[in-house]
Design a protein around this motif. Sequence first.
Motif, PDB file in Angstrom:
ATOM      1  N   UNK A  95      57.744  90.963  72.402  1.00  0.00           N
ATOM      2  CA  UNK A  95      59.057  90.383  72.110  1.00  0.00           C
ATOM      3  C   UNK A  95      59.287  89.099  72.877  1.00  0.00           C
ATOM      4  N   UNK A  96      60.534  88.875  73.231  1.00  0.00           N
ATOM      5  CA  UNK A  96      60.905  87.663  73.947  1.00  0.00           C
ATOM      6  C   UNK A  96      60.380  87.722  75.371  1.00  0.00           C
ATOM      7  N   UNK A  97      60.340  86.573  76.061  1.00  0.00           N
ATOM      8  CA  UNK A  97      59.819  86.564  77.421  1.00  0.00           C
ATOM      9  C   UNK A  97      60.569  87.548  78.296  1.00  0.00           C
ATOM     10  N   UNK A  98      59.846  88.242  79.106  1.00  0.00           N
ATOM     11  CA  UNK A  98      60.437  89.234  79.998  1.00  0.00           C
ATOM     12  C   UNK A  98      61.030  88.576  81.229  1.00  0.00           C
ATOM     13  N   UNK A  99      61.635  89.390  82.095  1.00  0.00           N
ATOM     14  CA  UNK A  99      62.273  88.865  83.287  1.00  0.00           C
ATOM     15  C   UNK A  99      61.320  88.098  84.189  1.00  0.00           C
ATOM     16  N   UNK A 100      60.055  88.516  84.264  1.00  0.00           N
ATOM     17  CA  UNK A 100      59.115  87.824  85.144  1.00  0.00           C
ATOM     18  C   UNK A 100      58.936  86.380  84.699  1.00  0.00           C
ATOM     19  N   UNK A 101      58.868  86.158  83.374  1.00  0.00           N
ATOM     20  CA  UNK A 101      58.708  84.797  82.881  1.00  0.00           C
ATOM     21  C   UNK A 101      60.002  84.002  83.071  1.00  0.00           C
ATOM     22  N   UNK A 102      61.164  84.641  82.836  1.00  0.00           N
ATOM     23  CA  UNK A 102      62.430  83.950  82.998  1.00  0.00           C
ATOM     24  C   UNK A 102      62.706  83.598  84.455  1.00  0.00           C
ATOM     25  N   UNK A 103      62.199  84.409  85.390  1.00  0.00           N
ATOM     26  CA  UNK A 103      62.420  84.136  86.807  1.00  0.00           C
ATOM     27  C   UNK A 103      61.797  82.818  87.228  1.00  0.00           C
ATOM     28  N   UNK A 104      60.754  82.379  86.526  1.00  0.00           N
ATOM     29  CA  UNK A 104      60.091  81.134  86.882  1.00  0.00           C
ATOM     30  C   UNK A 104      60.795  79.913  86.293  1.00  0.00           C
ATOM     31  N   UNK A 105      61.718  80.113  85.361  1.00  0.00           N
ATOM     32  CA  UNK A 105      62.418  79.020  84.702  1.00  0.00           C
ATOM     33  C   UNK A 105      63.485  78.459  85.633  1.00  0.00           C
ATOM     34  N   UNK A 106      63.323  77.202  86.035  1.00  0.00           N
ATOM     35  CA  UNK A 106      64.276  76.564  86.948  1.00  0.00           C
ATOM     36  C   UNK A 106      64.506  75.125  86.513  1.00  0.00           C
ATOM     37  N   UNK A 107      65.692  74.620  86.878  1.00  0.00           N
ATOM     38  CA  UNK A 107      66.051  73.240  86.591  1.00  0.00           C
ATOM     39  C   UNK A 107      66.559  72.609  87.871  1.00  0.00           C
ATOM     40  N   UNK A 145      74.492  62.217 101.840  1.00  0.00           N
ATOM     41  CA  UNK A 145      73.420  63.198 101.934  1.00  0.00           C
ATOM     42  C   UNK A 145      73.148  63.758 100.541  1.00  0.00           C
ATOM     43  N   UNK A 146      71.845  63.957 100.223  1.00  0.00           N
ATOM     44  CA  UNK A 146      71.514  64.477  98.889  1.00  0.00           C
ATOM     45  C   UNK A 146      70.188  65.228  98.917  1.00  0.00           C
ATOM     46  N   UNK A 147      70.032  66.036  97.893  1.00  0.00           N
ATOM     47  CA  UNK A 147      68.778  66.767  97.696  1.00  0.00           C
ATOM     48  C   UNK A 147      68.763  67.323  96.278  1.00  0.00           C
ATOM     49  N   UNK A 148      67.574  67.420  95.733  1.00  0.00           N
ATOM     50  CA  UNK A 148      67.395  68.053  94.423  1.00  0.00           C
ATOM     51  C   UNK A 148      66.927  69.487  94.674  1.00  0.00           C
ATOM     52  N   UNK A 149      67.630  70.452  94.079  1.00  0.00           N
ATOM     53  CA  UNK A 149      67.355  71.869  94.317  1.00  0.00           C
ATOM     54  C   UNK A 149      67.030  72.548  92.984  1.00  0.00           C
ATOM     55  N   UNK A 150      65.886  73.276  92.922  1.00  0.00           N
ATOM     56  CA  UNK A 150      65.567  73.999  91.679  1.00  0.00           C
ATOM     57  C   UNK A 150      66.410  75.276  91.565  1.00  0.00           C
ATOM     58  N   UNK A 151      67.155  75.393  90.475  1.00  0.00           N
ATOM     59  CA  UNK A 151      68.013  76.562  90.253  1.00  0.00           C
ATOM     60  C   UNK A 151      67.684  77.210  88.910  1.00  0.00           C
ATOM     61  N   UNK A 189      77.201  74.943  86.772  1.00  0.00           N
ATOM     62  CA  UNK A 189      76.591  75.685  85.661  1.00  0.00           C
ATOM     63  C   UNK A 189      75.267  75.030  85.305  1.00  0.00           C
ATOM     64  N   UNK A 190      74.214  75.811  85.285  1.00  0.00           N
ATOM     65  CA  UNK A 190      72.881  75.300  84.947  1.00  0.00           C
ATOM     66  C   UNK A 190      72.495  75.888  83.599  1.00  0.00           C
ATOM     67  N   UNK A 191      72.285  75.007  82.646  1.00  0.00           N
ATOM     68  CA  UNK A 191      71.964  75.457  81.290  1.00  0.00           C
ATOM     69  C   UNK A 191      70.636  74.863  80.863  1.00  0.00           C
ATOM     70  N   UNK A 192      69.756  75.695  80.264  1.00  0.00           N
ATOM     71  CA  UNK A 192      68.499  75.147  79.776  1.00  0.00           C
ATOM     72  C   UNK A 192      68.676  74.214  78.596  1.00  0.00           C
ATOM     73  N   UNK A 193      69.866  74.249  77.961  1.00  0.00           N
ATOM     74  CA  UNK A 193      70.101  73.392  76.804  1.00  0.00           C
ATOM     75  C   UNK A 193      70.369  71.950  77.195  1.00  0.00           C
ATOM     76  N   UNK A 194      71.087  71.767  78.314  1.00  0.00           N
ATOM     77  CA  UNK A 194      71.389  70.396  78.695  1.00  0.00           C
ATOM     78  C   UNK A 194      70.495  69.900  79.815  1.00  0.00           C
ATOM     79  N   UNK A 195      69.686  70.789  80.429  1.00  0.00           N
ATOM     80  CA  UNK A 195      68.744  70.375  81.446  1.00  0.00           C
ATOM     81  C   UNK A 195      69.377  69.904  82.725  1.00  0.00           C
ATOM     82  N   UNK A 196      70.611  70.331  83.076  1.00  0.00           N
ATOM     83  CA  UNK A 196      71.247  69.923  84.314  1.00  0.00           C
ATOM     84  C   UNK A 196      70.503  70.407  85.509  1.00  0.00           C
TER      85      UNK A 196
END
Length: 196
Positions: A95-107, A145-151, A189-196
């Motif tokens: 089926x669709x990607x399981x939690x292990x695959x989704x856990x690696x998805x970050x923006x 001060x700034x930093x890019x953080x994967x979420x 809010x981090x959305x995979x649709x807008x890539x924020x």
Amino acid sequence: MDHRLQAYLDGDLPLDGLPSELRREAEAWEALLTEMRAMAPEGAPAGLDTRVRAAVGGQRPAWLDWLFRPRPVPVPPAAVLAAAALVLVLVLPFGSPGPAEDDDLRFYVQFVVDAPTAETVHVVGDFNDWQPTVALEDPDGDGTWSSRVPLRPGVHQYMFVIDGADWITDPNASSFQDDGFGQRNAVVAVSPLDGT
């Protein structure tokens, strides 16, 4: 119904081939069929019943009747649950990607705060258990001060920690939520649709 009478009605046995006790019943059936044919709507082709019987091939064998006879089949609830579990085990991997695959998805999300007198600035939030593990940088010393953080995708609450002691809410955030301790957390809010 006697099988010999059935053979007569199917046209496989002549009337004189029946024993005398079945001839009266055969004649009664023949009269009924004649009456039914007379009541048939106009336009039904003559001999249709004979052609249908010939196409079907006569009477079905007894073993075929036995095979298609409906029977109640008792099914214990435990068997239903076991079958459902087996289906899930077999279907879910495809089926669709399981939690292990989704856990690696970050923006990557860019966090920025003005703190001109600060010596250190960290961003803390529900994404790092509110621990000051993500340091922001001020490489040119202008106090920004700034930093890019994967979420991971989702809605996250966060704050900034200045010099390890002062917790401040991001003044540039577009959304806030009460933290339960008398302050407000910033919300992103981090959305995979807008890539924020």
